[in-house]
Enzyme design. Structure first.
Site, PDB file in Angstrom:
ATOM      1  N   LYS A 171     -24.915   2.890  31.759  1.00 21.01           N
ATOM      2  CA  LYS A 171     -23.721   3.046  30.897  1.00 21.01           C
ATOM      3  C   LYS A 171     -22.629   3.839  31.621  1.00 21.01           C
ATOM      4  O   LYS A 171     -21.439   3.530  31.512  1.00 21.01           O
ATOM      5  CB  LYS A 171     -24.120   3.735  29.587  1.00 21.01           C
ATOM      6  N   LYS A 239     -15.385  12.154  27.790  1.00 22.43           N
ATOM      7  CA  LYS A 239     -16.801  12.559  27.830  1.00 22.43           C
ATOM      8  C   LYS A 239     -17.560  11.694  28.826  1.00 22.43           C
ATOM      9  O   LYS A 239     -18.329  12.176  29.659  1.00 22.43           O
ATOM     10  CB  LYS A 239     -17.402  12.405  26.422  1.00 22.43           C
TER      11      LYS A 239
END
Ligand code: NAD
Length: 293
Positions: A171, A239
């Site tokens: 990811k 993030k």
């Protein structure tokens, strides 16, 4: 059909939980937002009163939370998922978080006989709504097999990519590619407009050639029109760039373009655009040339 406890009913979790309920699973969900709970009830699920209530009877628990502190709170803290569920329960954390937290959660789960997978997703809000997510799964092969009927309700490309934490590394790689492409599409728009060429027309040609991408296909029109409602917020991409850079440090590799894109995303946040869609990277690139769309 399984009893599913679903924690985190935001942009992604709401449509995902609705698909699971629609497929006949018995879904109990919890979120801090009353609105989100009402949407789950409307979709045929049960609104639980807290995390423990949502997961106590579950055979499968799905978490779809913003970041690692929320996962630690919901899963690891006293009264959290690992304290409440029965041994043998499967926990699929589908949030995007740092790999080391996924590994720690798997270890803590393993000590209690709870099977854990990290299963972050790509495809955005549209992918969640259309049950067309890509799901990258880290953990044991037999647990991946056991969770597959749940994942198949939510996504189209579902791949076991390695041991615990590997899903999160994949990811992170996804997010650095997505951020980089947004940055370059933004630069293309600035160049086209500053040169007096219609950006919509120019990008249409790009989308059909070697530069073509899902981002150009899905987002070029909204970017040219400066429509930046999320979607995937700059704050969340900030993030994720942090996760990618930390993973690079951990793996002892240099990712210079990722570093640059991370700074552009950080600038977007610092300029007050954290709640806008990540395609608002265009605003940062425009600002660098003293231009406004
Ligand atoms: P979101 O902020 O819309 O949803 C998160 C939900 O978690 C919120 O509804 C919040 O109230 C809830 N929550 C937070 N703390 C909680 C707690 N202690 N107990 C119960 N509920 C709690 O975020 P999102 O866009 O749905 O993203 C969720 C995750 O999926 C993130 O890790 C994100 O990076 C990832 N992701 C998002 C997208 C996207 O396009 N939005 C795409 C792929 C992956």
């Amino acid at each position: 059909m399984s009893k599913v406890g679903f924690i985190g009913l935001g942009v992604m979790g709401t449509p995902m939980a609705a698909h699971l309920a629609g497929a006949g699973h018995d879904v109990s969900g919890f979120d801090l937002s009353a609105d989100a709970l009402a949407k789950l009830t409307a979709a045929g699920g049960r609104a639980a009163s807290d995390v423990a209530d949502a997961v106590a009877e579950a055979e499968v628990v799905v978490t779809m939370l913003p970041d690692h502190p929320q996962v630690e709170q919901v899963v690891l803290a006293a009264g959290g998922v690992l304290d409440v569920v029965k041994p043998g329960t499967l926990l699929a954390d589908m949030s995007t978080i740092r790999p080391e937290t996924s590994i720690a959660v798997a270890k803590a789960g393993g000590a209690k006989g709870i099977r854990v997978l990290d299963a972050p997703v790509s495809g955005g809000q549209a992918g969640a709504e259309q049950a067309a997510l890509s799901i990258m799964v880290g953990g044991e092969a037999e647990d991946f097999e056991a969770a597959s009927p749940i994942f198949e309700v939510l996504g189209k490309t579902i791949v076991h990519v390695g041991p615990h934490g590997a899903g999160q590394v994949v990811k992170a790689a996804n997010q650095l590619v997505v951020g980089g492409i947004y940055g370059l599409v933004a630069e293309a728009i600035v160049l086209l407009e500053a040169s007096g060429v219609d950006a919509g027309t120019g990008l249409e040609v790009l989308a059909g050639g070697l530069a073509g991408s899902r981002i150009l296909e899905l987002k070029r029109k909204s970017m040219v029109a400066r429509q930046f409602q999320p979607g995937f917020r700059i704050d969340l991409h900030h993030k994720d760039m942090g996760i990618a850079l930390a993973a690079a440090r951990q793996a002892d590799v240099a990712l210079p373009l990722t570093g640059l894109v991370a700074q552009l995303v950080a600038a977007g946040r610092a300029m007050g655009h954290g709640s806008l869609d990540h395609s608002a990277l265009l605003k940062v690139v425009e600002e660098l040339s003293g231009r406004e769309g």
